[in-house]
Design a protein around this motif. Structure first.
Motif, PDB file in Angstrom:
ATOM      1  N   ARG A  68       0.848  -1.194   0.000  1.00 14.93           N
ATOM      2  CA  ARG A  68       0.000   0.000   0.000  1.00 14.93           C
ATOM      3  C   ARG A  68       0.885   1.245   0.000  1.00 14.93           C
ATOM      4  O   ARG A  68       2.083   1.180   0.230  1.00 14.93           O
ATOM      5  N   THR A  69       0.268   2.395  -0.232  1.00 17.60           N
ATOM      6  CA  THR A  69       0.995   3.653  -0.198  1.00 17.60           C
ATOM      7  C   THR A  69       1.167   4.117   1.244  1.00 17.60           C
ATOM      8  O   THR A  69       0.203   4.147   2.015  1.00 17.60           O
ATOM      9  N   VAL A  70       2.395   4.461   1.597  1.00 16.84           N
ATOM     10  CA  VAL A  70       2.687   5.004   2.922  1.00 16.84           C
ATOM     11  C   VAL A  70       3.308   6.381   2.733  1.00 16.84           C
ATOM     12  O   VAL A  70       4.246   6.545   1.942  1.00 16.84           O
ATOM     13  N   GLU A  71       2.782   7.368   3.458  1.00 20.59           N
ATOM     14  CA  GLU A  71       3.279   8.734   3.384  1.00 20.59           C
ATOM     15  C   GLU A  71       4.185   9.052   4.565  1.00 20.59           C
ATOM     16  O   GLU A  71       3.924   8.605   5.688  1.00 20.59           O
ATOM     17  N   VAL A  72       5.227   9.809   4.298  1.00 23.34           N
ATOM     18  CA  VAL A  72       6.012  10.445   5.350  1.00 23.34           C
ATOM     19  C   VAL A  72       5.545  11.887   5.417  1.00 23.34           C
ATOM     20  O   VAL A  72       5.500  12.578   4.394  1.00 23.34           O
ATOM     21  N   LEU A  73       5.191  12.351   6.609  1.00 24.40           N
ATOM     22  CA  LEU A  73       4.684  13.710   6.765  1.00 24.40           C
ATOM     23  C   LEU A  73       5.813  14.671   7.101  1.00 24.40           C
ATOM     24  O   LEU A  73       6.779  14.313   7.779  1.00 24.40           O
ATOM     25  N   GLY A  74       5.696  15.899   6.610  1.00 22.49           N
ATOM     26  CA  GLY A  74       6.711  16.914   6.832  1.00 22.49           C
ATOM     27  C   GLY A  74       6.604  17.553   8.199  1.00 22.49           C
ATOM     28  O   GLY A  74       5.857  17.102   9.078  1.00 22.49           O
ATOM     29  N   TYR A  75       7.336  18.649   8.366  1.00 26.98           N
ATOM     30  CA  TYR A  75       7.452  19.279   9.685  1.00 26.98           C
ATOM     31  C   TYR A  75       6.158  19.948  10.139  1.00 26.98           C
ATOM     32  O   TYR A  75       5.978  20.204  11.328  1.00 26.98           O
ATOM     33  N   GLN A  76       5.280  20.236   9.217  1.00 27.92           N
ATOM     34  CA  GLN A  76       3.968  20.792   9.584  1.00 27.92           C
ATOM     35  C   GLN A  76       2.868  19.814   9.212  1.00 27.92           C
ATOM     36  O   GLN A  76       1.738  20.205   8.941  1.00 27.92           O
ATOM     37  N   GLU A  77       3.256  18.511   9.201  1.00 29.85           N
ATOM     38  CA  GLU A  77       2.358  17.391   8.938  1.00 29.85           C
ATOM     39  C   GLU A  77       1.730  17.445   7.551  1.00 29.85           C
ATOM     40  O   GLU A  77       0.657  16.891   7.317  1.00 29.85           O
ATOM     41  N   GLU A  78       2.431  18.102   6.611  1.00 28.20           N
ATOM     42  CA  GLU A  78       1.996  18.079   5.214  1.00 28.20           C
ATOM     43  C   GLU A  78       2.557  16.831   4.534  1.00 28.20           C
ATOM     44  O   GLU A  78       3.576  16.291   4.990  1.00 28.20           O
ATOM     45  N   GLU A  90       8.176  12.442  -4.213  1.00 28.87           N
ATOM     46  CA  GLU A  90       8.284  13.559  -3.283  1.00 28.87           C
ATOM     47  C   GLU A  90       7.337  14.673  -3.705  1.00 28.87           C
ATOM     48  O   GLU A  90       7.074  14.875  -4.896  1.00 28.87           O
ATOM     49  N   ASN A  91       6.818  15.372  -2.721  1.00 23.74           N
ATOM     50  CA  ASN A  91       5.893  16.477  -2.945  1.00 23.74           C
ATOM     51  C   ASN A  91       6.707  17.757  -3.132  1.00 23.74           C
ATOM     52  O   ASN A  91       7.310  18.254  -2.182  1.00 23.74           O
ATOM     53  N   VAL A  92       6.732  18.287  -4.352  1.00 23.46           N
ATOM     54  CA  VAL A  92       7.548  19.474  -4.617  1.00 23.46           C
ATOM     55  C   VAL A  92       6.977  20.722  -3.950  1.00 23.46           C
ATOM     56  O   VAL A  92       7.643  21.757  -3.899  1.00 23.46           O
ATOM     57  N   ASN A  93       5.760  20.636  -3.430  1.00 23.19           N
ATOM     58  CA  ASN A  93       5.167  21.766  -2.710  1.00 23.19           C
ATOM     59  C   ASN A  93       5.387  21.695  -1.204  1.00 23.19           C
ATOM     60  O   ASN A  93       4.938  22.577  -0.470  1.00 23.19           O
ATOM     61  N   SER A  94       6.055  20.637  -0.736  1.00 27.49           N
ATOM     62  CA  SER A  94       6.335  20.520   0.696  1.00 27.49           C
ATOM     63  C   SER A  94       7.653  21.217   1.023  1.00 27.49           C
ATOM     64  O   SER A  94       8.686  20.921   0.408  1.00 27.49           O
ATOM     65  N   PRO A  95       7.675  22.123   1.998  1.00 30.40           N
ATOM     66  CA  PRO A  95       8.950  22.739   2.399  1.00 30.40           C
ATOM     67  C   PRO A  95       9.989  21.708   2.840  1.00 30.40           C
ATOM     68  O   PRO A  95      11.189  21.912   2.659  1.00 30.40           O
ATOM     69  N   ALA A  96       9.537  20.583   3.404  1.00 35.09           N
ATOM     70  CA  ALA A  96      10.468  19.555   3.865  1.00 35.09           C
ATOM     71  C   ALA A  96      11.277  18.958   2.721  1.00 35.09           C
ATOM     72  O   ALA A  96      12.416  18.502   2.919  1.00 35.09           O
ATOM     73  N   THR A  97      10.726  18.954   1.512  1.00 37.60           N
ATOM     74  CA  THR A  97      11.446  18.434   0.354  1.00 37.60           C
ATOM     75  C   THR A  97      12.770  19.163   0.154  1.00 37.60           C
ATOM     76  O   THR A  97      13.784  18.559  -0.229  1.00 37.60           O
ATOM     77  N   TYR A  98      12.794  20.448   0.439  1.00 39.61           N
ATOM     78  CA  TYR A  98      13.998  21.256   0.237  1.00 39.61           C
ATOM     79  C   TYR A  98      14.860  21.292   1.501  1.00 39.61           C
ATOM     80  O   TYR A  98      16.082  21.161   1.422  1.00 39.61           O
ATOM     81  N   THR A  99      14.217  21.423   2.637  1.00 42.64           N
ATOM     82  CA  THR A  99      14.969  21.437   3.900  1.00 42.64           C
ATOM     83  C   THR A  99      15.773  20.160   4.085  1.00 42.64           C
ATOM     84  O   THR A  99      16.905  20.185   4.571  1.00 42.64           O
ATOM     85  N   ASN A 100      15.206  19.026   3.666  1.00 40.01           N
ATOM     86  CA  ASN A 100      15.836  17.727   3.917  1.00 40.01           C
ATOM     87  C   ASN A 100      16.831  17.303   2.841  1.00 40.01           C
ATOM     88  O   ASN A 100      17.355  16.196   2.899  1.00 40.01           O
ATOM     89  N   ARG A 101      17.116  18.162   1.881  1.00 41.69           N
ATOM     90  CA  ARG A 101      18.072  17.789   0.836  1.00 41.69           C
ATOM     91  C   ARG A 101      19.503  17.729   1.345  1.00 41.69           C
ATOM     92  O   ARG A 101      20.331  17.033   0.776  1.00 41.69           O
ATOM     93  N   THR A 102      19.809  18.468   2.384  1.00 38.70           N
ATOM     94  CA  THR A 102      21.149  18.428   2.962  1.00 38.70           C
ATOM     95  C   THR A 102      21.049  18.148   4.449  1.00 38.70           C
ATOM     96  O   THR A 102      20.007  18.380   5.076  1.00 38.70           O
TER      97      THR A 102
END
Length: 328
Positions: A68-78, A90-102
């Motif tokens: 099944r599909t499992v989601e990881v939620l970002g820092y504001q549960e997005e 990955e959700n390109v509209n989630s701030p976590a996508t960019y914060t977590n790159r490094t």
């Protein structure tokens, strides 16, 4: 003199060419750290779903075998990541996508990325395993935790952390702990490396061919160490693997009484890429390597000690009479 000049030129080229990968390896996946990150479990537990810590706490790894599909939620549960049966997105509209790159979380977040924006999914792999940096699992302050400052002689649990997942309408919590560990006595490991280097150099001055088995053993240890780290996802291991293979070749030829140049070059490469590149394991408690942390330190100690002895012996032989005239 000409052979010594050639040795220096080849060594300089070897040091400069792999500098990029080695630096990237040191920057993103630490060889060692003072912080032990551990996953204590999933709440509730889900068959087929597992999460573990990798790269000395630098990332979490999720394996989704549920179908099944499992989601990881970002820092504001997005919605941040989705691990679907056909791949990872990955959700390109989630701030976590960019914060977590490094590891440091210093990638700028585009103005259009918002936790309230509708998800826009981009496929990043066809697998059902994903690794990501997560600041919820780490100590982000440059200063030591107050507990460690008050008593740096023992371990201190810093906090309990939670990373939320979503399976359909259910929320699953990845729970874990973060612990600060006191550093090992780095000076003792450096003394050991220097003592090994001195002893093997003295042995090589008496009979250079005796460094043949030393090179074979040290090269094999370094090769196993680097390949194991690569299998765990650590980047930048190619220079160490090349150095180990050159060292093994130098060991075989040294046993045959040939090419002190290769012995010197292999020793320098082994010292730099098998030893100094991972010397951080001497001064931090938590090492990115399976098993007891002392095994990683021992591998680095052997690379430095044997490498220095090989380089010194090879250079001395290059400056002396040709090996073929030596009465080994």
């Amino acid at each position: 003199m000409r052979r010594t000049t050639l040795f220096v030129a080849v060594l300089a080229g070897a040091l400069l060419v792999p500098a990029g990968p080695a630096s990237a390896h040191g920057g993103e996946g630490p060889d060692a750290t003072a912080y032990r990150t551990e996953v204590t479990g999933l709440s509730p537990a889900e068959p087929g779903l597992s999460v573990r810590v990798v790269e000395a706490g630098a990332r979490l790894e999720l394996v989704n075998g549920t179908g099944r599909t499992v989601e990881v939620l970002g820092y504001q549960e997005e919605p941040y990541l989705e691990v679907r049966p056909d791949g990872t997105y990955e959700n390109v509209n989630s701030p976590a996508t960019y914060t977590n790159r490094t590891l440091d979380g210093d990638t700028p977040v585009p103005a259009g990325a918002s936790p309230t924006a509708a998800p826009q999914w981009r496929r990043v792999s066809t697998g059902t395993t994903v690794r990501w940096h997560d600041q919820r699992t780490r100590w982000l302050d440059d200063e030591l935790p107050p507990q460690a400052q008050a008593d740096p002689s023992r371990s201190h649990k810093i906090n309990d952390w939670v990373v939320p997942l979503r399976d359909g309408v259910r929320t699953i919590e990845v729970r874990g702990t973060l612990t600060w560990e006191p550093p090992p006595p780095a000076w003792l490991w450096w003394v050991g490396a220097l003592a090994l280097a001195a002893g093997l150099t003295a042995l090589g001055r008496r009979r250079a061919r005796l460094l043949g088995p030393v090179a074979l053993i040290a090269g094999t240890i370094t090769l196993g160490y680097a390949v194991t780290r690569m299998s765990l996802g650590a980047g930048g291991q190619t220079p160490a693997i090349v150095a180990a293979l050159v060292t093994v070749a130098a060991g075989v030829l040294t046993l045959r009484g040939r090419t002190p140049f290769l012995l010197a070059l292999a020793g320098a490469l082994l010292t730099v890429f098998g030893g100094f590149a991972d010397a951080g394991v001497f001064r931090q408690a938590v090492v990115s390597f399976p098993g007891p942390s002392w095994t990683a330190r021992a591998a680095v100690l052997v690379a430095i000690g044997a490498g220095v002895a090989m380089a010194a012996t090879g250079v001395l032989r290059l400056r002396a009479a040709p090996l073929s005239s030596d009465h080994d």
